[in-house]
Write an enzyme that holds these catalytic residues in place. Structure first.
Site, short mmCIF file in Angstrom:
data_model
loop_
_atom_site.label_atom_id
_atom_site.label_comp_id
_atom_site.label_asym_id
_atom_site.label_seq_id
_atom_site.Cartn_x
_atom_site.Cartn_y
_atom_site.Cartn_z
N CYS A 123 0.80 -1.22 0.00
CA CYS A 123 0.00 0.00 0.00
C CYS A 123 0.84 1.28 0.00
O CYS A 123 0.31 2.37 -0.21
CB CYS A 123 -0.96 0.00 1.19
SG CYS A 123 -2.03 -1.45 1.25
N HIS A 256 -3.02 7.04 2.29
CA HIS A 256 -3.51 5.76 1.79
C HIS A 256 -4.91 5.52 2.34
O HIS A 256 -5.16 5.65 3.53
CB HIS A 256 -2.56 4.64 2.21
CG HIS A 256 -3.14 3.28 2.02
ND1 HIS A 256 -3.69 2.87 0.83
CD2 HIS A 256 -3.27 2.23 2.89
CE1 HIS A 256 -4.13 1.63 0.96
NE2 HIS A 256 -3.89 1.22 2.20
N ASN A 286 -10.25 -0.12 0.00
CA ASN A 286 -8.79 -0.09 0.02
C ASN A 286 -8.27 -0.69 -1.28
O ASN A 286 -8.42 -1.90 -1.51
CB ASN A 286 -8.29 -0.89 1.23
CG ASN A 286 -6.78 -0.87 1.39
OD1 ASN A 286 -6.05 -0.54 0.45
ND2 ASN A 286 -6.30 -1.24 2.56
#
EC number: 2.3.1.180
Length: 334
Positions: A123, A256, A286
């Site tokens: 990520c 993020h 996500n």
């Protein structure tokens, strides 16, 4: 290219692409119920802030999503594919072991020159890739770099694990980073702590023709939350100090997009008002390495990113990795 020690880099175009299939929490809950897994829109939204996600159909690859986002970023920058001399793709879900997804994207775009390679920092991948591209441009080794974050995380989810399968989505975001006479990337920091590998990992692999180990994503949510807010707070302050800008003076924070609780908690720790925080996790879930460039492009389309504005982009993910890039946005074609 002749090296120029006075050369800087700046973001000159952005683009994104999301698979057409939108799956709401209610729809996902109904699908999971068929396997006797109980969840609901209320349960998911309360814990994560997620309302929906985009999921790629079977057979749709990361390079396909990446190439479409890349085309849009190149057009936004007012360039042609042939102007690109460096492609870096951040992904944890490559099409193959090799060749790299970046090489596949290069072929899909019809580009024949320059370098192409992948970056794997989960990520944090886009922040790692953008920082790497900045170094290439500043060294005079690239004039127009294409930096992409792209994932098909639905391929590596255990759809029998309610604690993880509801969290993720698929998508791709891209930027063009071009040589500039004025600084666009003002400061950057990359960090990792390999001792924390087990809190977020997909530890399986293919060996001797069979899957060895656990091929699915596994996560210790509480440990990730604790690590994320601590390291992102410190990293944000470090890059702002390096750039000589007070944290409160940045125009937008794009962390993020993992969990709305993390985003809100981080903004409060940095004493930033809600209108400076970009949130897309409710729409995209996500998307790992794709989340930051997707959020950046969404903010631009919504008119929240203005020429001359400062944007702090942050990633945090498995490895354990994290990092920040502070950028001053330039006027682009859009």
């Amino acid at each position: 290219m002749k090296q120029n020690s006075l050369q800087y880099s700046a973001i000159t175009g952005t683009g994104s692409y999301l698979p057409p299939r939108v799956v709401s929490n209610d729809e996902l809950a109904a699908e999971l119920a068929q396997r006797d897994i109980v969840t609901s829109d209320e349960w998911i939204a309360e814990r994560t802030g997620i309302r929906q996600r985009h999921l790629a159909e079977r057979g749709v690859t990361t390079s396909t999503l990446a190439a479409e986002a890349a085309r849009r970023a190149i057009e936004d920058a007012g360039l042609q594919p042939g102007d690109i001399d460096l492609i870096i793709v951040a992904t944890s879900t490559p099409d193959f072991v090799f060749p790299s997804t970046a090489c596949l994207v290069q072929d899909k775009l019809g580009i024949k020159n320059g370098a192409a390679f992948d970056v794997q920092a989960v990520c944090s991948g886009f922040v790692y890739a953008l920082t790497t591209a900045d170094s290439f441009v500043r060294a005079g080794r690239s004039r127009h770099a294409l930096v992409i974050g792209a994932e098909v995380f639905s391929r590596i989810l255990d759809w029998n694990d309610r604690s993880t399968c509801v969290l993720f989505g698929d998508g791709a975001g891209a930027v063009v980073l071009s040589a500039s006479d004025e600084p666009g990337i003002l400061a950057a920091q990359l960090r990792a702590d390999g001792s924390q590998t087990k809190i977020l990992c997909a530890a399986g692999n293919v060996a001797y023709g069979e899957v060895v180990g656990d091929p699915f994503l596994r996560m210790d949510g509480q440990a990730v939350f604790k690590q994320a807010v601590t390291v992102l707070d410190r990293s944000a302050r470090d890059v702002c100090e390096e750039a000589g800008i007070a944290v409160g003076d940045i125009d937008l924070l794009i962390p993020h997009q993992a969990n709305l609780r993390i985003l809100n908690f981080l903004a409060r720790k940095l004493d930033l008002p809600a209108d400076k925080l970009v949130v897309t996790v409710d729409r995209h879930a996500n998307t790992s390495a794709a989340s930051v460039p997707l959020a950046l492009d969404a903010a631009r389309r919504e008119g929240r990113v203005q020429p001359g504005g400062t944007v702090l982009m942050q990633g945090v993910g498995g490895g354990f990795t994290w990092g920040s890039v502070l950028a001053r946005m330039t006027a682009t074609k859009r």
